[in-house]
Design a protein around this motif. Sequence first.
Motif, PDB file in Angstrom:
ATOM      1  N   LYS A  62       0.835  -1.205   0.000  1.00 28.43           N
ATOM      2  CA  LYS A  62       0.000   0.000   0.000  1.00 28.43           C
ATOM      3  C   LYS A  62       0.867   1.252   0.000  1.00 28.43           C
ATOM      4  CE  LYS A  62      -3.733  -2.162   2.593  1.00 28.43           C
ATOM      5  NZ  LYS A  62      -4.548  -2.097   3.808  1.00 28.43           N
ATOM      6  N   LYS A  63       0.456   2.230  -0.804  1.00 28.74           N
ATOM      7  CA  LYS A  63       1.095   3.548  -0.825  1.00 28.74           C
ATOM      8  C   LYS A  63       0.003   4.601  -0.750  1.00 28.74           C
ATOM      9  CE  LYS A  63       5.289   2.319  -3.193  1.00 28.74           C
ATOM     10  NZ  LYS A  63       6.332   2.805  -4.049  1.00 28.74           N
ATOM     11  N   PRO A  64       0.299   5.749  -0.160  1.00 25.90           N
ATOM     12  CA  PRO A  64      -0.734   6.791  -0.056  1.00 25.90           C
ATOM     13  C   PRO A  64      -1.008   7.427  -1.424  1.00 25.90           C
ATOM     14  CG  PRO A  64       1.354   7.596   0.788  1.00 25.90           C
ATOM     15  CD  PRO A  64       1.550   6.139   0.484  1.00 25.90           C
ATOM     16  N   LEU A  65      -2.192   7.998  -1.532  1.00 28.08           N
ATOM     17  CA  LEU A  65      -2.533   8.732  -2.758  1.00 28.08           C
ATOM     18  C   LEU A  65      -1.669   9.983  -2.855  1.00 28.08           C
ATOM     19  CD1 LEU A  65      -6.428   8.521  -2.575  1.00 28.08           C
ATOM     20  CD2 LEU A  65      -4.929   7.219  -4.077  1.00 28.08           C
ATOM     21  N   ALA A  66      -1.562  10.511  -4.065  1.00 28.14           N
ATOM     22  CA  ALA A  66      -0.797  11.749  -4.268  1.00 28.14           C
ATOM     23  C   ALA A  66      -1.450  12.872  -3.472  1.00 28.14           C
ATOM     24  CB  ALA A  66      -0.759  12.093  -5.754  1.00 28.14           C
ATOM     25  N   SER A  67      -0.633  13.803  -3.018  1.00 33.53           N
ATOM     26  CA  SER A  67      -1.169  14.913  -2.233  1.00 33.53           C
ATOM     27  C   SER A  67      -1.909  15.895  -3.136  1.00 33.53           C
ATOM     28  CB  SER A  67      -0.036  15.631  -1.496  1.00 33.53           C
ATOM     29  OG  SER A  67       0.905  16.105  -2.427  1.00 33.53           O
ATOM     30  N   CYS A  68      -2.736  16.697  -2.514  1.00 34.39           N
ATOM     31  CA  CYS A  68      -3.479  17.721  -3.256  1.00 34.39           C
ATOM     32  C   CYS A  68      -2.529  18.873  -3.574  1.00 34.39           C
ATOM     33  CB  CYS A  68      -4.656  18.222  -2.424  1.00 34.39           C
ATOM     34  SG  CYS A  68      -5.862  16.941  -2.037  1.00 34.39           S
ATOM     35  N   THR A  69      -2.333  19.152  -4.834  1.00 29.37           N
ATOM     36  CA  THR A  69      -1.372  20.181  -5.219  1.00 29.37           C
ATOM     37  C   THR A  69      -2.026  21.432  -5.790  1.00 29.37           C
ATOM     38  OG1 THR A  69      -1.157  19.157  -7.398  1.00 29.37           O
ATOM     39  CG2 THR A  69       0.431  18.491  -5.715  1.00 29.37           C
ATOM     40  N   ILE A  70      -3.330  21.439  -5.921  1.00 25.79           N
ATOM     41  CA  ILE A  70      -4.006  22.568  -6.558  1.00 25.79           C
ATOM     42  C   ILE A  70      -4.409  23.602  -5.506  1.00 25.79           C
ATOM     43  CG2 ILE A  70      -5.934  23.257  -8.028  1.00 25.79           C
ATOM     44  CD1 ILE A  70      -6.060  20.289  -8.908  1.00 25.79           C
ATOM     45  N   GLY A  71      -3.722  24.707  -5.465  1.00 30.81           N
ATOM     46  CA  GLY A  71      -4.078  25.845  -4.615  1.00 30.81           C
ATOM     47  C   GLY A  71      -4.409  25.508  -3.179  1.00 30.81           C
ATOM     48  N   LEU A  72      -5.614  25.875  -2.753  1.00 30.06           N
ATOM     49  CA  LEU A  72      -6.033  25.713  -1.369  1.00 30.06           C
ATOM     50  C   LEU A  72      -6.814  24.420  -1.127  1.00 30.06           C
ATOM     51  CD1 LEU A  72      -7.213  29.384  -0.730  1.00 30.06           C
ATOM     52  CD2 LEU A  72      -5.045  28.351  -0.061  1.00 30.06           C
ATOM     53  N   TYR A  73      -6.711  23.482  -2.044  1.00 31.00           N
ATOM     54  CA  TYR A  73      -7.441  22.229  -1.884  1.00 31.00           C
ATOM     55  C   TYR A  73      -6.874  21.432  -0.722  1.00 31.00           C
ATOM     56  CZ  TYR A  73      -9.880  22.754  -6.332  1.00 31.00           C
ATOM     57  OH  TYR A  73     -10.693  23.182  -7.341  1.00 31.00           O
ATOM     58  N   THR A 111      -2.674   0.512  -8.346  1.00 32.27           N
ATOM     59  CA  THR A 111      -3.962   1.049  -8.766  1.00 32.27           C
ATOM     60  C   THR A 111      -4.679   1.620  -7.547  1.00 32.27           C
ATOM     61  OG1 THR A 111      -5.021  -1.110  -8.478  1.00 32.27           O
ATOM     62  CG2 THR A 111      -4.230  -0.571 -10.689  1.00 32.27           C
ATOM     63  N   LYS A 112      -5.604   2.530  -7.792  1.00 37.76           N
ATOM     64  CA  LYS A 112      -6.333   3.174  -6.711  1.00 37.76           C
ATOM     65  C   LYS A 112      -7.355   2.211  -6.143  1.00 37.76           C
ATOM     66  CE  LYS A 112      -9.089   7.212  -5.549  1.00 37.76           C
ATOM     67  NZ  LYS A 112      -9.637   8.475  -6.037  1.00 37.76           N
ATOM     68  N   LYS A 113      -7.384   2.110  -4.805  1.00 35.59           N
ATOM     69  CA  LYS A 113      -8.337   1.256  -4.092  1.00 35.59           C
ATOM     70  C   LYS A 113      -9.239   2.159  -3.262  1.00 35.59           C
ATOM     71  CE  LYS A 113      -6.077  -2.407  -5.442  1.00 35.59           C
ATOM     72  NZ  LYS A 113      -6.544  -3.229  -6.519  1.00 35.59           N
ATOM     73  N   ILE A 114     -10.542   2.114  -3.540  1.00 34.03           N
ATOM     74  CA  ILE A 114     -11.509   2.941  -2.811  1.00 34.03           C
ATOM     75  C   ILE A 114     -12.083   2.088  -1.684  1.00 34.03           C
ATOM     76  CG2 ILE A 114     -13.662   4.228  -2.978  1.00 34.03           C
ATOM     77  CD1 ILE A 114     -12.935   4.607  -5.994  1.00 34.03           C
ATOM     78  N   VAL A 115     -11.865   2.527  -0.457  1.00 39.21           N
ATOM     79  CA  VAL A 115     -12.300   1.782   0.723  1.00 39.21           C
ATOM     80  C   VAL A 115     -12.906   2.743   1.733  1.00 39.21           C
ATOM     81  CG1 VAL A 115     -10.528  -0.009   0.456  1.00 39.21           C
ATOM     82  CG2 VAL A 115     -10.017   2.028   1.777  1.00 39.21           C
ATOM     83  N   ASP A 116     -13.603   2.174   2.740  1.00 40.73           N
ATOM     84  CA  ASP A 116     -14.052   3.004   3.863  1.00 40.73           C
ATOM     85  C   ASP A 116     -12.792   3.478   4.576  1.00 40.73           C
ATOM     86  OD1 ASP A 116     -16.692   2.599   3.281  1.00 40.73           O
ATOM     87  OD2 ASP A 116     -16.980   0.993   4.737  1.00 40.73           O
ATOM     88  N   GLY A 117     -12.716   4.721   4.886  1.00 44.52           N
ATOM     89  CA  GLY A 117     -11.488   5.288   5.452  1.00 44.52           C
ATOM     90  C   GLY A 117     -10.665   5.885   4.322  1.00 44.52           C
ATOM     91  N   LEU A 118      -9.375   6.018   4.545  1.00 42.51           N
ATOM     92  CA  LEU A 118      -8.522   6.630   3.524  1.00 42.51           C
ATOM     93  C   LEU A 118      -8.271   5.680   2.361  1.00 42.51           C
ATOM     94  CD1 LEU A 118      -5.885   8.405   5.793  1.00 42.51           C
ATOM     95  CD2 LEU A 118      -7.809   9.442   4.574  1.00 42.51           C
ATOM     96  N   ASP A 119      -8.518   6.170   1.152  1.00 39.61           N
ATOM     97  CA  ASP A 119      -8.209   5.391  -0.045  1.00 39.61           C
ATOM     98  C   ASP A 119      -6.698   5.281  -0.177  1.00 39.61           C
ATOM     99  OD1 ASP A 119     -10.930   5.455  -0.433  1.00 39.61           O
ATOM    100  OD2 ASP A 119     -10.868   6.937  -2.044  1.00 39.61           O
ATOM    101  N   TYR A 120      -6.237   4.324  -0.957  1.00 43.12           N
ATOM    102  CA  TYR A 120      -4.799   4.124  -1.129  1.00 43.12           C
ATOM    103  C   TYR A 120      -4.504   3.555  -2.506  1.00 43.12           C
ATOM    104  CZ  TYR A 120      -5.870  -0.771  -0.116  1.00 43.12           C
ATOM    105  OH  TYR A 120      -6.396  -2.036  -0.145  1.00 43.12           O
ATOM    106  N   CYS A 121      -3.242   3.536  -2.856  1.00 44.61           N
ATOM    107  CA  CYS A 121      -2.778   2.892  -4.079  1.00 44.61           C
ATOM    108  C   CYS A 121      -2.257   1.529  -3.661  1.00 44.61           C
ATOM    109  CB  CYS A 121      -1.663   3.693  -4.738  1.00 44.61           C
ATOM    110  SG  CYS A 121      -2.216   5.311  -5.290  1.00 44.61           S
ATOM    111  N   GLY A 122      -2.730   0.474  -4.308  1.00 46.16           N
ATOM    112  CA  GLY A 122      -2.339  -0.865  -3.897  1.00 46.16           C
ATOM    113  C   GLY A 122      -1.854  -1.717  -5.055  1.00 46.16           C
TER     114      GLY A 122
END
Length: 138
Positions: A62-73, A111-122
């Motif tokens: 598991k790896k975390p998703l990319a951080s939000c890089t767009i302005g104040l997101y 690939t992106k894994k959508i789960v309850d809680g924080l999503d991750y790349c798996g």
Amino acid sequence: MSGIRICAAVFAAAITMGALSTRDASARSAAYSELYYRCPAGYAFETSGSAVRCKKPAYTSKKPLASCTIGLYAATDRIGDKDMCAATNPVSGEIGVERACAPTDLLAGYTKKIVDGLDYCGKVMPEDIKPPSVAIVM
């Protein structure tokens, strides 16, 4: 005088024998040491009859998703739904951009894994079996 000479000769012989026995003992221990092998870290040692192997079970890396890089997101967790990079616009309300895996992770097969809680790349890592390879001298 002869008694002193005999004592000195016995003492010298005892010292010589002690030195030889220490040297012989270290030579014997080196000659009788045995080489064994164990598994590297993360692998379990398994036997079947006289056969041995090192096994690492399958797992999901598991790896975390990319951080939000767009302005104040800011990253927001949507329970049971896709995690988003969200911001609030005073005119239109909330604006969201879907979070994704980092490009380097995508190239590595994550690939992106959508789960309850924080999503991750798996990425599913298959089980790995190899012979014992870490030498131990006993």
